[in-house]
Write a protein that holds these residues in place. Structure first.
Motif, PDB file in Angstrom:
ATOM      1  N   ASN A   1      -0.598  -7.633   0.143  1.00 22.17           N
ATOM      2  CA  ASN A   1      -1.956  -7.225   0.389  1.00 22.17           C
ATOM      3  C   ASN A   1      -2.252  -5.885  -0.276  1.00 22.17           C
ATOM      4  OD1 ASN A   1      -4.029  -5.827   1.946  1.00 22.17           O
ATOM      5  ND2 ASN A   1      -4.035  -7.739   3.104  1.00 22.17           N
TER       6      ASN A   1
ATOM      7  N   LEU B   1     -15.820   0.200  -1.636  1.00 22.69           N
ATOM      8  CA  LEU B   1     -14.555  -0.511  -1.418  1.00 22.69           C
ATOM      9  C   LEU B   1     -13.873  -0.006  -0.164  1.00 22.69           C
ATOM     10  CD1 LEU B   1     -13.210  -0.636  -5.067  1.00 22.69           C
ATOM     11  CD2 LEU B   1     -14.028  -2.543  -3.682  1.00 22.69           C
ATOM     12  N   ARG B   2     -13.909   1.302   0.020  1.00 25.22           N
ATOM     13  CA  ARG B   2     -13.244   1.843   1.205  1.00 25.22           C
ATOM     14  C   ARG B   2     -13.997   1.447   2.463  1.00 25.22           C
ATOM     15  NH1 ARG B   2     -12.461   7.840   0.549  1.00 25.22           N
ATOM     16  NH2 ARG B   2     -11.361   7.580   2.526  1.00 25.22           N
TER      17      ARG B   2
ATOM     18  N   SER C   1      -6.823  -4.763  -7.657  1.00 24.30           N
ATOM     19  CA  SER C   1      -8.252  -4.966  -7.866  1.00 24.30           C
ATOM     20  C   SER C   1      -8.978  -3.651  -8.105  1.00 24.30           C
ATOM     21  CB  SER C   1      -8.878  -5.767  -6.727  1.00 24.30           C
ATOM     22  OG  SER C   1      -8.419  -5.309  -5.497  1.00 24.30           O
TER      23      SER C   1
ATOM     24  N   GLY D   1     -12.892  -1.684   3.621  1.00 28.84           N
ATOM     25  CA  GLY D   1     -11.574  -1.676   4.239  1.00 28.84           C
ATOM     26  C   GLY D   1     -10.421  -1.435   3.277  1.00 28.84           C
ATOM     27  N   PHE D   2     -10.750  -1.196   1.996  1.00 32.88           N
ATOM     28  CA  PHE D   2      -9.671  -0.855   1.058  1.00 32.88           C
ATOM     29  C   PHE D   2      -9.091   0.496   1.452  1.00 32.88           C
ATOM     30  CE2 PHE D   2     -11.680  -4.179  -1.198  1.00 32.88           C
ATOM     31  CZ  PHE D   2     -10.776  -4.669  -2.126  1.00 32.88           C
ATOM     32  N   GLY D   3      -7.766   0.622   1.399  1.00 30.77           N
ATOM     33  CA  GLY D   3      -7.114   1.836   1.871  1.00 30.77           C
ATOM     34  C   GLY D   3      -7.191   2.959   0.864  1.00 30.77           C
TER      35      GLY D   3
ATOM     36  N   LYS E   1      -8.342  -2.683 -11.588  1.00 33.79           N
ATOM     37  CA  LYS E   1      -9.084  -3.536 -12.513  1.00 33.79           C
ATOM     38  C   LYS E   1     -10.514  -3.010 -12.705  1.00 33.79           C
ATOM     39  CE  LYS E   1     -10.494  -8.006 -12.024  1.00 33.79           C
ATOM     40  NZ  LYS E   1     -10.306  -9.288 -11.330  1.00 33.79           N
TER      41      LYS E   1
ATOM     42  N   ALA F   1      -9.651   1.716   8.479  1.00 38.88           N
ATOM     43  CA  ALA F   1      -9.867   0.903   7.283  1.00 38.88           C
ATOM     44  C   ALA F   1      -9.509  -0.544   7.577  1.00 38.88           C
ATOM     45  CB  ALA F   1      -9.042   1.451   6.116  1.00 38.88           C
TER      46      ALA F   1
ATOM     47  N   LEU G   1      -8.390  -8.339   1.320  1.00 36.50           N
ATOM     48  CA  LEU G   1      -7.719  -7.570   2.370  1.00 36.50           C
ATOM     49  C   LEU G   1      -7.180  -8.477   3.463  1.00 36.50           C
ATOM     50  CD1 LEU G   1     -10.420  -4.788   2.539  1.00 36.50           C
ATOM     51  CD2 LEU G   1      -8.222  -4.697   1.389  1.00 36.50           C
TER      52      LEU G   1
ATOM     53  N   ALA H   1     -12.072  -3.837   7.828  1.00 36.49           N
ATOM     54  CA  ALA H   1     -11.851  -5.046   7.042  1.00 36.49           C
ATOM     55  C   ALA H   1     -11.933  -6.278   7.940  1.00 36.49           C
ATOM     56  CB  ALA H   1     -10.492  -4.983   6.350  1.00 36.49           C
TER      57      ALA H   1
ATOM     58  N   SER I   1      -2.351  -6.170  -4.014  1.00 36.87           N
ATOM     59  CA  SER I   1      -3.560  -6.811  -4.539  1.00 36.87           C
ATOM     60  C   SER I   1      -4.745  -5.864  -4.416  1.00 36.87           C
ATOM     61  CB  SER I   1      -3.824  -8.148  -3.841  1.00 36.87           C
ATOM     62  OG  SER I   1      -4.410  -7.933  -2.585  1.00 36.87           O
ATOM     63  N   GLN I   2      -4.722  -5.002  -3.383  1.00 38.12           N
ATOM     64  CA  GLN I   2      -5.770  -3.968  -3.289  1.00 38.12           C
ATOM     65  C   GLN I   2      -5.707  -3.048  -4.511  1.00 38.12           C
ATOM     66  OE1 GLN I   2      -6.345  -1.574   0.242  1.00 38.12           O
ATOM     67  NE2 GLN I   2      -5.205  -3.051   1.448  1.00 38.12           N
TER      68      GLN I   2
END
Ligand SMILES: Nc1ncnc2c1ncn2[C@@H]1O[C@H](COP(=O)(O)OP(=O)(O)OP(=O)(O)O)[C@@H](O)[C@H]1O
Ligand SMILES: [Mg+2]
Lengths: 396, 235
Positions: A3, A298-299, A10, A302-304, A13, B88, B120, B92, A6-7
């Protein structure tokens, strides 16, 4: 874990995909990093080339004998009798015509350097027949070998390239005489290629050396015979001579120059790297601030913040590696194999060699670029991750 | 207590919340003791003059910021006490956001934008694709899946934004002036979409708006004024 990766993937990217919109600042940073790497690799290739030429000069089963206390042929000297004792010492290889030992003379003549036109010291070496077996990499590339006993010379391929008047058919001034160049030889890229060779027996009278020499080059039975040979010379009360492996002798000669050049290279690269770090810093700050709202979005989703830091760093390092690879490639194209000549401080004469952009140097260049990218990306990455989301979302 | 909200049936339970911002040495009291309970499935509109703290309150409910004082519980969880890192992960899982300016990632297609929150989760690629399709279908944009934001109208972009907000099937959908940048017709489409989500899918929605026409579509409207919440607009 997956996970998290992949965060990072992305977020990275998006950063990379947005590069075309920032190509000005990205291009400038790449250019800076490429420049640093090109200079570092270029300067270090001088040292590497010099070291390589010196390493090619010696083989482990060959030794060089100088008078005790002498650290170069310039200040060494032997009489004929002494050179005989050395040639007959244990450990020296023998051929059908006797020991493989060449007593040699080493003098310096003045010739103009083609690149600058100014006179420089070029070594002229008088050798004996076994010299060709002692230095088995010697090969005639053009013309022919000089005839023993005749006033003729052959010229190392490096010397022929760097100094004027050394083409086959040219004549060089030796003392009061003019001797023709009859051939050009190679010697596996080693230091001999910077030299002019003639018969020691004709060089002695030309320089009024009587029957004296400066050094003895010998081929050993094997690399292991060196101890025996060395100890025999030291133990002989008739001699005041010390033997060195050829490899050690040339390695010694190269350390001073390579150290100087390497230090210089790192110093210049370091100074330039500081500049390049600011370039990278600037690029990544602008990358991050151009994407303030995107990153905040993004954050919010929920992106860390760890993923944000990692991806900004990744972007910075990726850009830097591209810049570094370009710089390393350019310096490879520009410098690898480039012929030049420099002063060898030990022999006070010129050594010709080819710059060597080795794989290690390319790796070093890319490593430096990576460091620049990482250092330049760190602060912007932290800023991006620290930015309070709510406040960042308010920005347009 | 933390489960007081759950006990009285409210999904969102905001108690005595104060929020103070510091600008230099100046203290800005944006929220002064706000109480708000939103039951599950409600479509709530939050109105008030500019600068009254609507976005601030919404951000506290969505776990984008911490209150200076007071408690925010969502489905019984004290989100005001979660660390940034836990928040966070909590966002999500539980919150879908819809922004006034859509906040789509310009270099990604509609489909990829909608997929973002799913990155996520632990869903497989195939499962993600299915969820994305469903969400785009729900907003009527399945035929625009491959388009980039700049190739879409404002209304279409906002529908992509809503698809992204609902694709994880969050507990709460928080919309900050979702029609603020749209003309009446596009705005109406968005409002229709939101009320359908609430009516047909039981989504709990809190929508900040300036527009009485928009708030009329909500089941209930509350007003923020000078940092306090009221049932009726002041002045
Ligand atoms: N991070 C911050 N730092 C300092 N002040 C802030 C911050 N966020 C908001 N404020 C201030 O708090 C007040 C309320 O802001 P908020 O964005 O919540 O208002 P709003 O009701 O959403 O207004 P609008 O209708 O214009 O969006 C404003 O005066 C704003 O300047
Ligand atoms: Mg607002």
């Amino acid at each position: 874990m997956i996970n998290w990766l992949s965060q990072i993937a992305s977020v990275t990217k998006f950063g990379l995909l947005s590069i075309p919109q920032r190509r000005g600042s990205v291009g400038a940073a790449l250019f800076g990093i490429a420049g640093v790497v090109a200079v570092l690799v270029g300067v270090l290739s001088i040292a590497a080339g010099f070291r390589r030429a010196m390493a090619a000069s010696g083989s482990p089963d060959a030794a060089l004998v100088l008078r005790s206390g002498a650290d170069s042929e310039m200040v060494s000297g032997f009489g004929r009798a002494t050179t005989r004792i050395i040639a007959d010492a244990p450990g020296v290889a023998r051929g059908p015509d006797g020991p493989l030992a060449s007593a040699e003379l080493f003098v310096i003549i003045n010739l103009p350097k083609i690149s600058t036109g100014s006179d420089v010291n070029v070594p002229l070496r008088g050798v004996e027949r076994p010299a060709l077996k002692v230095r088995d990499s010697m090969r005639i590339e053009e013309g022919r070998m000089f005839e023993w006993g005749k006033d003729e010379v052959v010229v190392g391929i490096g010397a022929a390239r760097e100094f004027s008047g050394l083409r086959v058919g040219d004549k060089i001034k030796v003392g009061r005489y003019e001797w023709p160049v009859v051939g050009i030889f190679s010697a596996g890229g080693g230091a001999s290629e910077s030299e002019i060779w003639t018969d020691a027996a004709v060089l002695q009278p030309a320089y009024k050396r009587g029957d004296s020499f400066q050094s003895v080059y010998v081929k050993l039975k094997s690399a292991e015979s060196f101890r025996e040979f060395h100890d025999a010379l030291s133990a002989d009360p008739r001699l005041s001579a010390s033997a060195m492996r050829q490899t050690d002798y040339y390695a010694d000669q190269s350390t001073a120059v390579t150290k100087l050049v390497t230090t210089l290279g790192y110093l210049i690269a370091l100074l330039m790297a500081v500049g390049a770090v600011f370039g990278a810093l600037n690029t990544m700050y602008s990358s991050v601030s151009a994407r303030t709202r995107e990153i905040a979005t993004l954050r919010a989703l929920g992106f860390g913040s760890g993923a944000v830091v990692a991806s900004v760093m990744l972007e910075s390092v990726a850009l830097a590696i591209v810049g570094g690879a370009v710089g390393a490639g350019l310096s490879y194209i520009a410098f690898n194999g480039l012929h030049t000549a420099t002063m060898n401080w030990q022999s006070f004469s010129q050594v010709t060699f080819a710059l060597a952009v080795t794989p290690q140097l390319l790796v070093q260049g890319v490593v430096l670029a990576t460091l620049i990218g990482a250092v330049g990306g760190l602060l912007p990455a932290i800023r991006a991750a620290r930015q309070p989301i709510a406040a960042a979302l308010r920005e347009l | 207590m933390s489960d007081a909200g759950a006990a009285n049936g409210a999904l969102v339970d905001v108690r005595d919340v104060e929020k103070v911002f510091h600008r230099g040495s100046e203290e800005i009291h944006v929220l002064r003791g706000v109480n708000l309970q939103v039951p599950s499935g409600e479509f709530l509109a939050l109105m008030g003059p500019s600068g009254s703290g609507k976005s601030t309150l919404l951000n506290l409910i969505g776990g984008l910021d911490h209150p200076t004082r007071g408690t925010v519980s969502i489905a019984g969880e004290r989100v005001d006490q979660l660390s940034d890192r836990r928040l966070a992960a909590w966002r999500a899982r539980h919150v879908g956001f819809v922004f006034q300016l859509y906040n789509l990632i310009p270099v990604l297609t509609a489909e990829r934008n909608v997929e973002l929150p799913l990155l996520l989760t632990h869903l497989s690629k195939a499962e993600r694709r299915k969820h994305v399709e469903t969400a785009l279908e729900a907003v009527g944009l399945q035929h625009r899946a491959q388009h980039y934001p700049r190739q879409l109208s404002g209304g279409e972009q906002q529908r992509v934004g809503i698809a992204r907000g609902i694709v994880t099937d969050p507990t709460l959908l928080l919309c900050d002036e979702p029609t603020g940048d749209l003309d009446r017709k596009a705005g109406d489409e968005i409002l229709g979409l939101l009320s359908a989500l609430s009516r047909e899918h039981g989504k709990t929605i809190i929508m900040v708006t300036h527009d009485p026409h928009a708030s009329a579509r909500a089941a209930r409207t509350v007003y923020l004024n000078k940092g306090e919440l009221t049932r009726e607009p002041k002045d």
